[in-house]
Scaffold this motif. Structure first.
Motif, PDB file in Angstrom:
ATOM      1  N   ARG A  43      72.784 -27.020  29.891  1.00 54.10           N
ATOM      2  CA  ARG A  43      71.380 -27.555  29.723  1.00 54.10           C
ATOM      3  C   ARG A  43      70.599 -26.846  28.762  1.00 54.10           C
ATOM      4  O   ARG A  43      69.518 -27.501  28.150  1.00 54.10           O
ATOM      5  N   SER A  44      70.642 -25.403  28.903  1.00 54.80           N
ATOM      6  CA  SER A  44      69.742 -24.788  27.788  1.00 54.80           C
ATOM      7  C   SER A  44      70.234 -24.791  26.643  1.00 54.80           C
ATOM      8  O   SER A  44      69.347 -24.994  25.662  1.00 54.80           O
ATOM      9  N   GLU A  45      71.461 -25.259  26.353  1.00 55.77           N
ATOM     10  CA  GLU A  45      71.858 -25.452  24.764  1.00 55.77           C
ATOM     11  C   GLU A  45      71.240 -26.855  24.437  1.00 55.77           C
ATOM     12  O   GLU A  45      71.013 -26.925  23.519  1.00 55.77           O
ATOM     13  N   GLN A  46      71.388 -27.799  25.510  1.00 56.06           N
ATOM     14  CA  GLN A  46      70.714 -29.080  25.001  1.00 56.06           C
ATOM     15  C   GLN A  46      69.085 -28.974  24.998  1.00 56.06           C
ATOM     16  O   GLN A  46      68.723 -29.484  23.928  1.00 56.06           O
ATOM     17  N   ARG A  47      68.481 -28.089  25.859  1.00 52.88           N
ATOM     18  CA  ARG A  47      67.237 -27.777  25.564  1.00 52.88           C
ATOM     19  C   ARG A  47      66.657 -27.206  24.069  1.00 52.88           C
ATOM     20  O   ARG A  47      65.951 -27.483  23.297  1.00 52.88           O
ATOM     21  N   LEU A  48      67.665 -26.202  23.703  1.00 51.11           N
ATOM     22  CA  LEU A  48      67.760 -25.698  22.596  1.00 51.11           C
ATOM     23  C   LEU A  48      67.924 -26.555  21.432  1.00 51.11           C
ATOM     24  O   LEU A  48      67.220 -26.606  20.437  1.00 51.11           O
ATOM     25  N   ALA A  49      68.795 -27.342  21.640  1.00 44.12           N
ATOM     26  CA  ALA A  49      69.127 -28.257  20.492  1.00 44.12           C
ATOM     27  C   ALA A  49      67.932 -29.352  20.358  1.00 44.12           C
ATOM     28  O   ALA A  49      67.622 -29.611  19.349  1.00 44.12           O
ATOM     29  N   ILE A  50      67.294 -29.737  21.666  1.00 48.22           N
ATOM     30  CA  ILE A  50      66.223 -30.669  21.403  1.00 48.22           C
ATOM     31  C   ILE A  50      64.909 -30.057  20.761  1.00 48.22           C
ATOM     32  O   ILE A  50      64.354 -30.361  19.914  1.00 48.22           O
ATOM     33  N   THR A  51      64.928 -28.542  21.184  1.00 52.46           N
ATOM     34  CA  THR A  51      63.741 -27.820  20.654  1.00 52.46           C
ATOM     35  C   THR A  51      64.067 -27.781  18.868  1.00 52.46           C
ATOM     36  O   THR A  51      63.152 -27.839  18.074  1.00 52.46           O
ATOM     37  N   LEU A  52      65.129 -27.120  18.484  1.00 54.31           N
ATOM     38  CA  LEU A  52      65.517 -27.380  17.157  1.00 54.31           C
ATOM     39  C   LEU A  52      65.278 -28.591  16.568  1.00 54.31           C
ATOM     40  O   LEU A  52      64.631 -28.626  15.601  1.00 54.31           O
ATOM     41  N   ASP A  53      65.707 -29.635  17.251  1.00 54.26           N
ATOM     42  CA  ASP A  53      65.707 -31.022  16.739  1.00 54.26           C
ATOM     43  C   ASP A  53      64.126 -31.274  16.411  1.00 54.26           C
ATOM     44  O   ASP A  53      63.710 -31.752  15.354  1.00 54.26           O
ATOM     45  N   SER A  54      63.228 -31.055  17.645  1.00 55.40           N
ATOM     46  CA  SER A  54      61.790 -31.218  17.467  1.00 55.40           C
ATOM     47  C   SER A  54      60.882 -30.566  16.161  1.00 55.40           C
ATOM     48  O   SER A  54      60.343 -30.866  15.497  1.00 55.40           O
ATOM     49  N   LEU A  55      61.553 -29.169  16.364  1.00 55.43           N
ATOM     50  CA  LEU A  55      61.154 -28.247  15.316  1.00 55.43           C
ATOM     51  C   LEU A  55      61.441 -28.667  13.918  1.00 55.43           C
ATOM     52  O   LEU A  55      60.431 -28.771  13.050  1.00 55.43           O
ATOM     53  N   ASP A  56      62.685 -29.358  13.754  1.00 53.10           N
ATOM     54  CA  ASP A  56      62.859 -29.736  12.303  1.00 53.10           C
ATOM     55  C   ASP A  56      62.136 -31.023  12.169  1.00 53.10           C
ATOM     56  O   ASP A  56      61.859 -31.161  11.001  1.00 53.10           O
ATOM     57  N   THR A  57      61.829 -31.951  12.746  1.00 59.78           N
ATOM     58  CA  THR A  57      61.063 -32.923  12.744  1.00 59.78           C
ATOM     59  C   THR A  57      59.650 -32.613  12.340  1.00 59.78           C
ATOM     60  O   THR A  57      58.863 -33.474  11.562  1.00 59.78           O
ATOM     61  N   TYR A  58      58.876 -31.613  13.112  1.00 61.84           N
ATOM     62  CA  TYR A  58      57.802 -31.161  12.936  1.00 61.84           C
ATOM     63  C   TYR A  58      57.675 -30.421  11.432  1.00 61.84           C
ATOM     64  O   TYR A  58      56.699 -30.784  10.967  1.00 61.84           O
ATOM     65  N   ILE A  59      58.693 -29.825  11.018  1.00 59.11           N
ATOM     66  CA  ILE A  59      58.570 -29.224   9.941  1.00 59.11           C
ATOM     67  C   ILE A  59      58.570 -30.461   8.913  1.00 59.11           C
ATOM     68  O   ILE A  59      58.118 -30.296   7.697  1.00 59.11           O
ATOM     69  N   SER A  60      59.498 -31.418   9.146  1.00 54.94           N
ATOM     70  CA  SER A  60      59.615 -32.552   7.977  1.00 54.94           C
ATOM     71  C   SER A  60      58.553 -33.352   8.092  1.00 54.94           C
ATOM     72  O   SER A  60      57.748 -33.609   6.857  1.00 54.94           O
ATOM     73  N   GLU A  61      57.613 -33.557   9.189  1.00 52.15           N
ATOM     74  CA  GLU A  61      56.459 -34.287   9.140  1.00 52.15           C
ATOM     75  C   GLU A  61      55.507 -33.106   8.271  1.00 52.15           C
ATOM     76  O   GLU A  61      54.538 -33.892   7.639  1.00 52.15           O
ATOM     77  N   TYR A  62      55.272 -31.996   8.677  1.00 55.02           N
ATOM     78  CA  TYR A  62      54.503 -31.341   8.112  1.00 55.02           C
ATOM     79  C   TYR A  62      54.507 -31.109   6.615  1.00 55.02           C
ATOM     80  O   TYR A  62      53.384 -31.117   5.616  1.00 55.02           O
ATOM     81  N   ARG A  63      55.862 -31.013   6.119  1.00 52.11           N
ATOM     82  CA  ARG A  63      56.187 -31.061   4.803  1.00 52.11           C
ATOM     83  C   ARG A  63      55.559 -32.276   4.046  1.00 52.11           C
ATOM     84  O   ARG A  63      55.157 -32.549   2.916  1.00 52.11           O
ATOM     85  N   ALA A  64      55.893 -33.537   4.788  1.00 51.65           N
ATOM     86  CA  ALA A  64      55.470 -34.691   4.360  1.00 51.65           C
ATOM     87  C   ALA A  64      53.940 -35.059   4.268  1.00 51.65           C
ATOM     88  O   ALA A  64      53.421 -35.608   3.335  1.00 51.65           O
ATOM     89  N   ILE A  65      53.303 -34.270   5.343  1.00 50.44           N
ATOM     90  CA  ILE A  65      51.816 -34.446   5.218  1.00 50.44           C
ATOM     91  C   ILE A  65      51.440 -33.513   3.916  1.00 50.44           C
ATOM     92  O   ILE A  65      50.278 -34.016   3.307  1.00 50.44           O
ATOM     93  N   GLN A  66      52.033 -32.410   3.786  1.00 53.68           N
ATOM     94  CA  GLN A  66      51.663 -31.525   2.895  1.00 53.68           C
ATOM     95  C   GLN A  66      51.693 -32.410   1.220  1.00 53.68           C
ATOM     96  O   GLN A  66      50.892 -32.325   0.457  1.00 53.68           O
ATOM     97  N   ALA A  67      53.036 -33.027   1.295  1.00 55.35           N
ATOM     98  CA  ALA A  67      53.136 -33.762  -0.086  1.00 55.35           C
ATOM     99  C   ALA A  67      52.187 -34.847  -0.226  1.00 55.35           C
ATOM    100  O   ALA A  67      51.600 -35.283  -1.266  1.00 55.35           O
ATOM    101  N   CYS A  68      51.851 -35.500   1.120  1.00 54.86           N
ATOM    102  CA  CYS A  68      50.866 -36.552   0.909  1.00 54.86           C
ATOM    103  C   CYS A  68      49.604 -36.004   0.480  1.00 54.86           C
ATOM    104  O   CYS A  68      48.826 -36.742  -0.272  1.00 54.86           O
ATOM    105  N   ASN A  69      48.956 -34.948   1.108  1.00 62.63           N
ATOM    106  CA  ASN A  69      47.586 -34.308   0.895  1.00 62.63           C
ATOM    107  C   ASN A  69      47.797 -33.955  -0.624  1.00 62.63           C
ATOM    108  O   ASN A  69      46.749 -33.999  -1.364  1.00 62.63           O
TER     109      ASN A  69
END
Length: 511
Positions: A43-69
């Motif tokens: 479950r920890s690994e799953q949570r870690l995987a989910i956290t890493l997945d979310s972090l990757d999504t946030y980073i992608s969204e942040y980069r997309a926002i930066q590119a848009c700005n």
């Protein structure tokens, strides 16, 4: 075998069984704990995987926002070209490069220039007005594509906003005249490119595309980006004033002309306060010389230059919107004059006032006129507002409604300089007009010039059929008066009856 001997092996089996049971139980518990820990770890690994997945999504969204700005801050959302901010930054760098010689170039201080071209589409507003902003954006995209294909190698193209584009050319290692000639050829090519863009496919009524181009050359010296932009603005204003579809270079002559205009604008603004603006009045009379009213005409009594005629400052007042306070003052003066005549021998006279298109289209204009009538007590039926044909072509339906509202107040309405514009006769019959004023350029040719005579005769016939009165302007000769009167004209204005003079000098001012 004794009982004691017999019980020993059984006891051993029991102990062995007990140990086995204990060990088995411990093993089971151990396995359960391992499984639990494994599950927890999973479950920890799953949570870690989910956290890493979310972090990757946030980073992608942040980069997309930066590119848009970044795109929003540096590029036009309509054409995708660099915007004004990018152009200014590029211009500053180009100026800095010109002022910084290359130590390895023995010709480092030879003549080098840059050029800035401002490209403004002619009559672009009509596309939005006649069709839609989406069609306007599509036309801008077509223009951007065409300009990009025609760029010189060292060109930097930007979309400045609305219908304006700019082209920056640097590294013109040529004498000034040759550099100017090369830039002129580039500008002519760009004009041809814009003109070659066809009207919108589904909008054949749209005027053909053309552009005005302002050009300025800059070299090393005391110059900055703001000065270059100011110069190119001056140049394009001259291209627009020349009728569009042309180019103009910034020159000292243009600079002097613009500076003269700026100083005149400042003086005109100052003239409103110390009453340098005055009204003169020109009589409007019947064929037998009886006074019917006057037209109020604006004059500028300049303390140094003397009397400045309206043609020299009214266009400037309209461009700068100073016509709004000036026009309000003229209307107020006319209403006060009418109110002062009320109940006297001059109570039946009319006062005509010219209304600028800028003034007419100002929100609240009709309410302003009504407020002046209420404030002064002037009889509305004695006030005549004169509008020009060009006004009728700007949003005709709105103009018709506005004229109708003024008519409801009891105000008379006149169409000034009739024949010099492009008003549709079909539309003219729907307007609530009381008068047509024939322009003096036609009256001057009566009765000797066949063309002028035919135009005036037709106007008199048209007015009669529409139930309108005709006022002939610029009557200076008895022969003109006789011909006009014999063809049905009833009201006249011109030097034959009197020049525009201050109120106190009018024969009707006393008694």
């Amino acid at each position: 075998m004794t009982t004691q001997e017999t019980s020993r092996p059984r006891r051993g089996l029991f102990v062995a069984g007990l140990l086995l049971t204990l060990l088995t139980g411990a093993s089971l518990r151990l396995r359960r704990r391992v499984r639990q820990r494994t599950a927890q770890l999973s479950r920890s690994e799953q949570r870690l995987a989910i956290t890493l997945d979310s972090l990757d999504t946030y980073i992608s969204e942040y980069r997309a926002i930066q590119a848009c700005n970044h795109r929003l801050a540096n590029f036009s959302p309509v054409t995708g070209l660099p915007n004004r901010g990018r152009l200014v930054a590029e211009l500053e760098q180009a100026i800095a490069r010109l002022c910084r010689p290359d130590r390895h170039d023995r010709h480092a201080w030879r003549a080098r220039y840059g050029a800035l071209l401002l490209i403004d589409l002619d009559r672009f507003k009509l596309v939005n007005d006649l069709h839609s902003h989406e069609e306007g954006d599509r036309l801008l995209q077509q223009v951007a594509d065409g300009l990009e294909q025609a760029l010189p190698e060292s060109g930097f193209l930007a979309h400045m906003g609305s219908d304006e584009f700019a082209l920056l050319i640097h590294n013109l290692d040529l004498p000034l005249e040759e550099a100017a000639h090369r830039v002129e050829k580039i500008a002519e090519k760009l004009l041809a490119v814009v003109s070659s863009i066809a009207s919108l496919d589904d909008a054949p009524s749209t005027p053909s595309t053309s552009a005005s181009i302002g050009v300025t050359l800059f070299g090393r010296g005391l110059i900055d980006a703001a000065s270059v932009l100011q110069q190119v603005d001056m140049a394009i204003a001259q291209a627009k004033a020349a009728g569009g579809n042309t180019l103009r270079f910034f020159t000292e002559e243009i600079h002097l002309k613009v500076m003269t205009r700026v100083r005149m604008e400042q003086k005109l603004q100052q003239a409103i306060e110390p009453d340098e603006l005055v009204l003169h009045y020109q009589p409007q009379v019947s064929a037998d010389g009886r006074y019917l009213g006057v037209e109020a005409l604006l004059r500028w009594q300049h303390p140094q230059r003397g009397m400045i005629p309206p043609a020299d400052f009214i266009p400037l007042a309209e461009q700068t919107r100073l016509i709004l306070p000036i026009g309000h003052w003229v209307l107020h003066s006319a209403c006060r004059l009418l109110a002062s005549w009320r109940g006297s021998s001059r109570g039946g006279l009319r006062v005509a006032v010219n209304v600028s298109a800028v003034q007419f289209h100002e929100p609240g204009f009709i309410e302003q006129v009504k407020a002046l009538l209420d404030e002064t007590g002037a009889p509305a039926e004695r006030l005549t507002l004169e509008v020009t044909e060009s006004l009728l072509m700007e949003d005709p339906e709105r103009v018709r409604v506005a004229l109708g509202e003024l008519r409801k107040l009891g105000i008379r309405l006149a169409l000034d300089d009739f024949g010099t514009g492009y008003s549709s006769l079909n539309y003219l019959k729907r307007l609530p007009l009381d008068e047509l004023k024939v322009d003096r350029s036609f009256v001057m040719g009566v009765p000797d010039d066949a063309s002028d005579t035919a135009i005036v005769a037709t106007t008199l016939t048209l007015a009669a059929s529409l139930g309108m009165e005709v006022v002939a302007e610029g009557v200076e000769k008895t022969s003109q008066l006789d011909w006009l009167a014999s063809h049905g004209c009833q009201t006249f204005q011109g030097y034959h009856f009197g020049r525009p003079v201050p109120l106190e000098e009018l024969p009707l001012a006393e008694g």
